[in-house]
Design a protein around this motif. Sequence first.
Motif, PDB file in Angstrom:
ATOM      1  N   ASP A   1      29.174 -25.175 -21.878  1.00 31.81           N
ATOM      2  CA  ASP A   1      30.203 -25.967 -21.619  1.00 31.81           C
ATOM      3  C   ASP A   1      30.691 -26.340 -22.971  1.00 31.81           C
ATOM      4  OD1 ASP A   1      29.119 -25.955 -19.121  1.00 31.81           O
ATOM      5  OD2 ASP A   1      28.584 -28.123 -19.051  1.00 31.81           O
TER       6      ASP A   1
ATOM      7  N   HIS B   1      34.670 -30.353 -21.176  1.00 33.22           N
ATOM      8  CA  HIS B   1      35.070 -29.403 -20.798  1.00 33.22           C
ATOM      9  C   HIS B   1      36.448 -29.023 -21.131  1.00 33.22           C
ATOM     10  CE1 HIS B   1      31.356 -29.342 -18.443  1.00 33.22           C
ATOM     11  NE2 HIS B   1      31.725 -30.530 -18.266  1.00 33.22           N
TER      12      HIS B   1
ATOM     13  N   HIS C   1      33.064 -22.656 -14.653  1.00 28.96           N
ATOM     14  CA  HIS C   1      32.589 -23.810 -14.396  1.00 28.96           C
ATOM     15  C   HIS C   1      33.591 -24.639 -13.713  1.00 28.96           C
ATOM     16  CE1 HIS C   1      30.918 -27.662 -16.002  1.00 28.96           C
ATOM     17  NE2 HIS C   1      29.821 -26.964 -16.180  1.00 28.96           N
TER      18      HIS C   1
ATOM     19  N   HIS D   1      22.403 -25.318 -22.384  1.00 30.04           N
ATOM     20  CA  HIS D   1      21.889 -26.581 -22.458  1.00 30.04           C
ATOM     21  C   HIS D   1      21.420 -26.999 -21.209  1.00 30.04           C
ATOM     22  CE1 HIS D   1      25.552 -27.335 -20.601  1.00 30.04           C
ATOM     23  NE2 HIS D   1      25.815 -28.492 -20.460  1.00 30.04           N
TER      24      HIS D   1
ATOM     25  N   ASP E   1      23.413 -29.155 -14.024  1.00 34.28           N
ATOM     26  CA  ASP E   1      24.181 -27.788 -13.487  1.00 34.28           C
ATOM     27  C   ASP E   1      23.839 -26.465 -14.182  1.00 34.28           C
ATOM     28  OD1 ASP E   1      25.651 -29.166 -15.664  1.00 34.28           O
ATOM     29  OD2 ASP E   1      27.276 -28.096 -15.055  1.00 34.28           O
ATOM     30  N   HIS E   2      23.034 -26.499 -15.131  1.00 33.97           N
ATOM     31  CA  HIS E   2      22.492 -25.399 -15.620  1.00 33.97           C
ATOM     32  C   HIS E   2      20.969 -25.081 -15.860  1.00 33.97           C
ATOM     33  CE1 HIS E   2      26.703 -25.177 -17.851  1.00 33.97           C
ATOM     34  NE2 HIS E   2      26.675 -26.215 -17.389  1.00 33.97           N
TER      35      HIS E   2
ATOM     36  N   SER F   1      29.293 -28.781 -12.989  1.00 37.84           N
ATOM     37  CA  SER F   1      28.943 -29.911 -12.724  1.00 37.84           C
ATOM     38  C   SER F   1      27.874 -30.262 -11.507  1.00 37.84           C
ATOM     39  CB  SER F   1      29.862 -31.058 -12.530  1.00 37.84           C
ATOM     40  OG  SER F   1      30.773 -31.020 -13.831  1.00 37.84           O
TER      41      SER F   1
HETATM   42 ZN   LIG Z   1      28.192 -27.946 -16.809  1.00 36.34          ZN
END
Ligand SMILES: [Zn+2]
Length: 610
Positions: free
Chosen positions: A177, A227, A249, A74, A78-79, A15
């Motif tokens: 995720d 999640h 994560h 995705h 955060d990715h 996140s």
């Molecule tokens: Zn994430």
Amino acid sequence: MKSAARVQFWGTRGSLAKPGRATVRYGGNTTCVQITSPGGALVIVDCGTGAHDLGQALLAQAKGPMRGSILISHTHWDHIQGFPFFAPLFVPGGQWDIYGPGRLGQSIRETLAAQMQYSYFPLALDEMGATIRFHDLVEGTLEIDDIRITARYLNHPLVTLGYRFDMAGTSVVHACDHEPFSYDPAAQDALSERDREHAGFLKNADLVIHDAQYTDAEYSAKKGWGHSPLGYVSAICRAADVKRVAFTHHDPLRTDDQLDRIVESVRADLLARKSDMHVFAAADQQIVELHASAGAPLPDAGAATSATAPAMKESTVVMGISETMLAVALAEATRAEGVRMSHASDADSLLKLSRSTPPALVLIEDPLSGTDGLGLCKTLRTEGDAALNGTPVIIVSGRERADEGRAAGVTGWLIRPFTTQYARAYIQSWILRTACRWARAATPPDETTRLATLHALGLLDTPTEERFDRITRLAAALADVPIAYISLVDENRQWFKSCRGIATSETSRDAAFCAHVIFLREPLIIPDTLLDDRFAHNPFVTGEPGIRFYAGFPLFAENGSCLGTLCMVDTRPRQFAEPMIQMFADLASLVQKELNSGPARPTGLPTPAE
Ligand SMILES: [Zn+2]
Ligand SMILES: [Zn+2]
């Protein structure tokens, strides 16, 4: 023992990046994982803020411009936030392939470019120095050097891909995720049908890197956030006979000490269950070496399909929904570029619409105006219409009836209540699955030599020559086809040295049938393209010239490189009997002989009769 593969974590936080005293040991960077294959291929999964450290580490070791691949799960922040800070992308001469899930109406390139717009970042995507190629992915398999990668949609409120890496007898899965399709902490082992499918994706992996953001207690208030709770991760990995599990994560609120306690409690639970699965919480910069596991059976990977998504044709979604609010919500979730919606509010009109369309996807509310949704699905399946038999049918319902659904031919379930984001990701993944029945050919292992050999022949972009034209003329006549050509497969295109029946001199390599022959190195006969998942939605099948039949024969150079093909194309399905195949193989060897004699002889000399 020699290591079969190496995994290094560079970001394990979920996140939001979370540096600070409470996260010193596990780290505060968001998702980024480096995988190095036994053959030395470099693959990076996700570019969260951890990509900054990884980029610096790679540059420090690099002896020259680098080559590598980045797979994006995705595009939640955060990715991808580390992407513009990944220094190797700025080194001229570097070669990078970026893969990520395409969405309807938006490519992975567009999404990454958007976070580098002027308002957010001082440099544009096009100003990075390396050569960067972007590839939209759907579910399927692709190969990067010595790694076979399987991409699979996860359960998250944005279209998200999990990746499985099989290389030299070892396998790693990145599933992040993702949240359970359904989960009851009190009955961990009672997995739903769709969760069992997810376990199938993880089957026998040596290492699973899994979203484990919440404890079971926290998860009850976080359903729909996309999640997983730890109990679910443990259960699903046990069901899949996974050897090692890396929890990742980590929640931004989770301290190092809390993570220690969580891992201890999962280990105690595994001990009580007499499971020898090893679990740990992944930490930034941690390295895991993997050794080939002797004899561990791989899951049934099925036939290779291409995960690379082509430009999509228009798709129609037929919705059989009687409840107004549900119809409104689903229409909102389905709205996307290139998607048409047809709405039916009762059984009769649903069947009528489905028969006349044909749809890419059918959604059926259960019950639909008093009619059993599963029964409607069964009726669609027994129509005898091949197109409808293959169409995914999703039942929208308050509960899953897995066994009855299977018997009725149901493809999937959308369980109420759901958020619009969830429904959108779910519906898009189904449309993307069905919209992409064509495969781009893999690059042959000897590509560099092959291209050098082709260019050295000096035949590309030369004028037509009778010595080739007479062979394509013969081929078209003998096969009784409207189109025959000699294709030379260049780096990004196929170029026709001779062609009958089509007006163009080259096409892109991506859609070229002949590129498959170059990879296979043997004749390729496709009696009916519409029945072949590699070609059914190829632009040359759905558009001009409407290829239904293809027969391609490889043309080799003296050093063994496969340079091109002699091929015949028809606009109707055909069969080639064995003697025909031999005859065209002989014709191909005549072309091959001409090719290897180099460019045209000086004009003025008579063409020798042969
Ligand atoms: Zn994430
Ligand atoms: Zn996410």
